[in-house]
Design an enzyme around this catalytic site. Structure first.
Site, PDB file in Angstrom:
ATOM      1  N   SER A   1      -7.565  -1.236   9.909  1.00 38.88           N
ATOM      2  CA  SER A   1      -8.152  -2.337   9.137  1.00 38.88           C
ATOM      3  C   SER A   1      -9.577  -2.599   9.588  1.00 38.88           C
ATOM      4  CB  SER A   1      -7.305  -3.588   9.377  1.00 38.88           C
ATOM      5  OG  SER A   1      -7.980  -4.728   8.899  1.00 38.88           O
TER       6      SER A   1
ATOM      7  N   ARG B   1     -11.567 -21.883   6.204  1.00 38.51           N
ATOM      8  CA  ARG B   1     -10.375 -21.480   6.951  1.00 38.51           C
ATOM      9  C   ARG B   1     -10.827 -20.975   8.320  1.00 38.51           C
ATOM     10  NH1 ARG B   1      -6.585 -16.910   4.300  1.00 38.51           N
ATOM     11  NH2 ARG B   1      -8.502 -15.695   4.515  1.00 38.51           N
TER      12      ARG B   1
ATOM     13  N   PHE C   1     -11.618 -21.747   0.246  1.00 39.51           N
ATOM     14  CA  PHE C   1     -11.899 -22.127   1.633  1.00 39.51           C
ATOM     15  C   PHE C   1     -13.401 -22.133   1.907  1.00 39.51           C
ATOM     16  CE2 PHE C   1      -7.570 -19.992   2.427  1.00 39.51           C
ATOM     17  CZ  PHE C   1      -6.889 -21.192   2.240  1.00 39.51           C
TER      18      PHE C   1
ATOM     19  N   LYS D   1      -4.175  -3.234  15.786  1.00 36.91           N
ATOM     20  CA  LYS D   1      -4.732  -2.089  15.050  1.00 36.91           C
ATOM     21  C   LYS D   1      -5.645  -1.269  15.963  1.00 36.91           C
ATOM     22  CE  LYS D   1      -3.014  -2.652  10.883  1.00 36.91           C
ATOM     23  NZ  LYS D   1      -1.943  -1.766  10.445  1.00 36.91           N
TER      24      LYS D   1
ATOM     25  N   ASN E   1      12.092  -0.523   7.090  1.00 34.09           N
ATOM     26  CA  ASN E   1      13.195  -1.428   7.468  1.00 34.09           C
ATOM     27  C   ASN E   1      13.343  -2.590   6.484  1.00 34.09           C
ATOM     28  OD1 ASN E   1      11.079  -3.100   8.040  1.00 34.09           O
ATOM     29  ND2 ASN E   1      11.578  -3.406  10.202  1.00 34.09           N
TER      30      ASN E   1
ATOM     31  N   ALA F   1       3.688   1.154   8.654  1.00 33.70           N
ATOM     32  CA  ALA F   1       4.775   0.233   9.016  1.00 33.70           C
ATOM     33  C   ALA F   1       4.288  -0.847   9.970  1.00 33.70           C
ATOM     34  CB  ALA F   1       5.931   1.022   9.633  1.00 33.70           C
TER      35      ALA F   1
ATOM     36  N   TYR G   1      -3.366  -9.440  15.466  1.00 34.58           N
ATOM     37  CA  TYR G   1      -3.188  -8.389  14.453  1.00 34.58           C
ATOM     38  C   TYR G   1      -4.300  -7.334  14.572  1.00 34.58           C
ATOM     39  CZ  TYR G   1      -3.856  -6.271   9.842  1.00 34.58           C
ATOM     40  OH  TYR G   1      -4.069  -5.390   8.820  1.00 34.58           O
TER      41      TYR G   1
ATOM     42  N   ASN H   1      -3.434 -14.267   1.224  1.00 31.74           N
ATOM     43  CA  ASN H   1      -4.603 -13.553   0.701  1.00 31.74           C
ATOM     44  C   ASN H   1      -4.946 -14.035  -0.703  1.00 31.74           C
ATOM     45  OD1 ASN H   1      -3.179 -10.944   2.478  1.00 31.74           O
ATOM     46  ND2 ASN H   1      -5.172 -11.742   2.985  1.00 31.74           N
TER      47      ASN H   1
ATOM     48  N   PHE I   1     -10.650  -2.119   3.834  1.00 29.79           N
ATOM     49  CA  PHE I   1     -11.286  -3.414   3.585  1.00 29.79           C
ATOM     50  C   PHE I   1     -10.257  -4.289   2.841  1.00 29.79           C
ATOM     51  CE2 PHE I   1     -15.364  -3.370   5.618  1.00 29.79           C
ATOM     52  CZ  PHE I   1     -15.252  -2.141   6.229  1.00 29.79           C
TER      53      PHE I   1
ATOM     54  N   ILE J   1       0.838  -1.210   0.000  1.00 31.13           N
ATOM     55  CA  ILE J   1       0.000   0.000   0.000  1.00 31.13           C
ATOM     56  C   ILE J   1       0.869   1.255   0.000  1.00 31.13           C
ATOM     57  CG2 ILE J   1      -1.785   1.256   1.298  1.00 31.13           C
ATOM     58  CD1 ILE J   1      -2.671  -1.694   2.172  1.00 31.13           C
TER      59      ILE J   1
ATOM     60  N   ARG K   1     -16.318 -10.519   0.073  1.00 38.62           N
ATOM     61  CA  ARG K   1     -15.509  -9.449   0.658  1.00 38.62           C
ATOM     62  C   ARG K   1     -15.670  -8.164  -0.134  1.00 38.62           C
ATOM     63  NH1 ARG K   1     -15.364 -12.762   3.846  1.00 38.62           N
ATOM     64  NH2 ARG K   1     -13.620 -13.747   4.938  1.00 38.62           N
TER      65      ARG K   1
HETATM   66  C1  UD1 Z   1      -7.522 -11.035   5.454  1.00 38.06           C
HETATM   67  C2  UD1 Z   1      -7.356 -10.860   6.914  1.00 38.06           C
HETATM   68  C3  UD1 Z   1      -7.705  -9.434   7.276  1.00 38.06           C
HETATM   69  C4  UD1 Z   1      -6.824  -8.471   6.494  1.00 38.06           C
HETATM   70  C5  UD1 Z   1      -7.024  -8.730   5.011  1.00 38.06           C
HETATM   71  C6  UD1 Z   1      -6.091  -7.873   4.185  1.00 38.06           C
HETATM   72  C7  UD1 Z   1      -7.805 -13.118   7.756  1.00 38.06           C
HETATM   73  C8  UD1 Z   1      -8.732 -13.973   8.578  1.00 38.06           C
HETATM   74  N1  UD1 Z   1      -8.188 -11.838   7.608  1.00 38.06           N
HETATM   75  O1  UD1 Z   1      -8.872 -10.836   5.173  1.00 38.06           O
HETATM   76  O2  UD1 Z   1      -7.506  -9.261   8.647  1.00 38.06           O
HETATM   77  O3  UD1 Z   1      -7.175  -7.154   6.809  1.00 38.06           O
HETATM   78  O4  UD1 Z   1      -6.740 -10.092   4.745  1.00 38.06           O
HETATM   79  O5  UD1 Z   1      -6.473  -7.926   2.861  1.00 38.06           O
HETATM   80  O6  UD1 Z   1      -6.794 -13.579   7.280  1.00 38.06           O
HETATM   81  N2  UD1 Z   1      -9.661 -17.367   0.127  1.00 38.06           N
HETATM   82  C9  UD1 Z   1      -9.683 -18.610  -0.487  1.00 38.06           C
HETATM   83  N3  UD1 Z   1      -8.496 -19.213  -0.778  1.00 38.06           N
HETATM   84  C10 UD1 Z   1      -7.268 -18.634  -0.509  1.00 38.06           C
HETATM   85  C11 UD1 Z   1      -7.266 -17.357   0.090  1.00 38.06           C
HETATM   86  C12 UD1 Z   1      -8.478 -16.767   0.410  1.00 38.06           C
HETATM   87  O7  UD1 Z   1     -10.751 -19.171  -0.745  1.00 38.06           O
HETATM   88  O8  UD1 Z   1      -6.235 -19.250  -0.804  1.00 38.06           O
HETATM   89  C13 UD1 Z   1     -10.942 -16.699   0.425  1.00 38.06           C
HETATM   90  C14 UD1 Z   1     -11.177 -16.445   1.910  1.00 38.06           C
HETATM   91  O9  UD1 Z   1     -11.798 -17.526   2.520  1.00 38.06           O
HETATM   92  C15 UD1 Z   1     -12.055 -15.187   1.856  1.00 38.06           C
HETATM   93  C16 UD1 Z   1     -11.576 -14.455   0.601  1.00 38.06           C
HETATM   94  O10 UD1 Z   1     -10.910 -15.421  -0.192  1.00 38.06           O
HETATM   95  O11 UD1 Z   1     -13.401 -15.545   1.676  1.00 38.06           O
HETATM   96  C17 UD1 Z   1     -10.600 -13.330   0.897  1.00 38.06           C
HETATM   97  O12 UD1 Z   1      -9.544 -13.830   1.696  1.00 38.06           O
HETATM   98  P1  UD1 Z   1      -8.238 -12.968   2.022  1.00 38.06           P
HETATM   99  O13 UD1 Z   1      -7.720 -12.360   0.773  1.00 38.06           O
HETATM  100  O14 UD1 Z   1      -7.306 -13.829   2.826  1.00 38.06           O
HETATM  101  O15 UD1 Z   1      -8.791 -11.775   2.902  1.00 38.06           O
HETATM  102  P2  UD1 Z   1      -9.644 -11.810   4.271  1.00 38.06           P
HETATM  103  O16 UD1 Z   1      -9.656 -13.162   4.877  1.00 38.06           O
HETATM  104  O17 UD1 Z   1     -10.957 -11.174   3.999  1.00 38.06           O
END
Ligand code: UD1
Length: 326
Positions: free
Chosen positions: A116, A283, A209, A144, A24, A73, A140, A190, A169, A4, A222
Site C-alpha cells: 500500500s 479525520r 472530513f 505492509k 478464510n 490476505a 496497518y 473509505n 493507491f 481486490i 487522492r
Molecule cells: C485509506 C487508508 C489507507 C488505505 C486506503 C485504501 C486511512 C487514514 N488511510 O486511505 O491506508 O490504503 O484507505 O483505499 O484510513 N473521506 C471523507 N468522508 C468519508 C470517507 C473519506 O471525506 O466518509 C475523505 C478522506 O478524508 C480522504 C478521501 O475521502 O480525503 C479518501 O478517504 P479514504 O477512502 O478513507 O482513503 P484514504 O484515507 O486515502
C-alpha cells in the site's frame, strides 16, 4: 476473495490462467465465488482456510499444482489496526511468514504481494515515487512495510525468488458487470463505500472530513485507481516476474489526484442522484493530498491505468444499484 482479489481472479481466469482462491472468509462470503464464477470463462477453485494454517495452505498449493501466488490476505482497516494491533500483526505479518513457509514447502517462488501507498507516511515530496522514504504512521502501514522487508531479505537469501510488492493507491470502482464490487463488513471507512451507503439510504449523508486543506476546493485529494486497472497491474507483474528474479517494488496508481468534491460530483453525474453531504472536522491521520508517480510500472511492466473517473463512477453506481437488491 475480497474486493481486490475477486476482480483479480476474474481477470486472471479470463486471460487464460487457472485460478485457485484460498480465503478464510473473514471479510467476504462464499456468495462472491458464485458471482465471480458467472463472469469467468473458467472454473475457479476454492479452499476455505486461514493463511496462518501453514499445513493446510501447503497442501492446497501442492494439490492444486500452484505455480505463483498473489497474496492479498490482509486485514485492511487503518483505524482498527490501532485498536487491535496484535490481531493485525498476527494476520498480516505472521500470516505472510506462514505463506512463505508454505510456498517453500511446495517449491513455489513467484509471489505478488499486495502492499500500500500507506508505507510512505507523511510526504517528504509529491508525487511519491518508489524511492520516497517509508515511514508509515499506523500499525496497518507498518505491517505492509514489515512484510516488504521480510520479502526483500528472503530474496537476498535465495536468488530463485521472484517477488513484486505492489503499492496500491486508492482502489475504487467495480467490475463492469456490476456483479462484484467493494462490499465491506460493518460500517465502511473509505469514501466510495460510504457514498454507496448514502445512495442506498443506509446513511443519511456523507460527512466530508474537512474542507480547509491547502487544496483548490479545500477537500482531501487522492489518487483513485479503478480496481480493474489494479487487477491488470497484477497480471502485468506476474508475467514480468517470469524472467526477473529478485524483489521489486511498484507503485500502482494513476498519477492524478482528485478531491472528495470532484469524486462526489462525478458520482452524482453517473448516478443522476444528488448526494447529501455535510462538512465535518478533519479525520485524524488524514493527509491533505497524495498521489503516485507511476512511471516505473509503465516503463518496466508496460502497465498504466486505462480507466477514467467516469468509468470508476459508472461501475461503482452499477454495483451499488445491484447490491441494493441483496
Ligand atoms: C485509506 C487508508 C489507507 C488505505 C486506503 C485504501 C486511512 C487514514 N488511510 O486511505 O491506508 O490504503 O484507505 O483505499 O484510513 N473521506 C471523507 N468522508 C468519508 C470517507 C473519506 O471525506 O466518509 C475523505 C478522506 O478524508 C480522504 C478521501 O475521502 O480525503 C479518501 O478517504 P479514504 O477512502 O478513507 O482513503 P484514504 O484515507 O486515502
Amino acid at each position: 476473495m475480497g474486493y481486490i482479489g475477486s476482480h483479480t481472479a476474474v481477470l486472471l481466469a479470463n486471460s487464460g490462467h487457472r485460478v485457485h482462491i484460498y480465503d478464510n472468509l473473514c471479510n467476504s462470503n462464499v456468495g462472491t465465488l458464485e458471482r465471480i464464477q458467472k463472469i469467468s470463462s473458467q472454473k475457479i477453485g476454492f479452499t476455505e482456510g486461514d493463511i496462518r494454517d501453514t499445513e493446510k495452505l501447503t497442501n492446497a498449493l501442492r494439490d492444486e499444482k500452484i505455480e505463483a501466488v498473489i497474496h492479498l490476505a490482509g486485514l485492511k482497516a487503518v483505524g482498527e489496526s490501532s485498536q487491535k494491533p496484535i490481531e493485525y500483526y498476527a494476520n498480516n505479518v505472521q500470516g505472510s511468514i506462514s505463506l512463505i513457509q508454505a510456498m517453500q514447502a511446495a517449491g513455489i517462488n513467484t509471489l505478488v504481494f499486495s502492499s500500500s501507498a500507506t508505507v510512505y507516511g507523511d510526504p517528504v515530496y509529491l508525487p511519491y515515487d518508489e524511492d520516497h522514504p517509508t515511514k508509515p504512521t499506523n500499525p496497518y502501514g507498518r505491517n505492509k512495510l514489515q512484510v516488504e522487508e521480510i520479502l526483500r531479505d528472503l530474496s537476498v537469501s535465495d536468488k530463485a525468488w521472484k517477488i513484486a510488492c505492489l503499492r496500491y493507491f486508492n482502489p475504487v470502482g467495480a467490475h463492469e458487470s456490476g456483479l462484484i464490487g467493494e462490499d465491506p463488513n460493518g460500517i465502511p471507512n473509505n469514501l466510495m463505500p460510504v457514498i454507496g451507503q448514502v445512495v442506498n439510504g443506509k446513511l443519511l449523508s456523507l460527512s466530508i472530513f474537512g474542507d480547509d486543506y491547502d487544496t483548490p476546493d479545500g477537500t482531501g485529494k487522492r489518487d483513485y485507481i479503478h480496481v480493474m486497472d489494479l487487477a491488470e497491474g497484477h497480471l502485468a507483474a506476474l508475467s514480468w516476474l517470469g524472467s526477473n528474479p529478485g524483489c521489486h517494488t511498484f507503485n500502482l496508481g494513476s498519477g492524478d489526484s482528485i478531491s472528495v468534491l470532484d469524486l462526489l460530483h462525478h458520482f452524482e453525474q453517473a448516478s443522476g442522484q444528488k448526494i447529501p453531504y455535510q462538512v465535518v472536522g478533519r479525520r485524524p491521520g488524514d493527509l491533505p493530498e497524495y498521489y503516485a508517480k507511476a512511471d516505473k510500472a509503465e516503463k518496466v511492466l508496460g502497465w498504466k491505468t486505462q480507466k477514467k473517473l467516469s468509468d470508476i463512477c459508472n461501475s461503482s453506481w452499477l454495483w451499488i444499484k445491484n447490491s441494493r437488491q441483496n
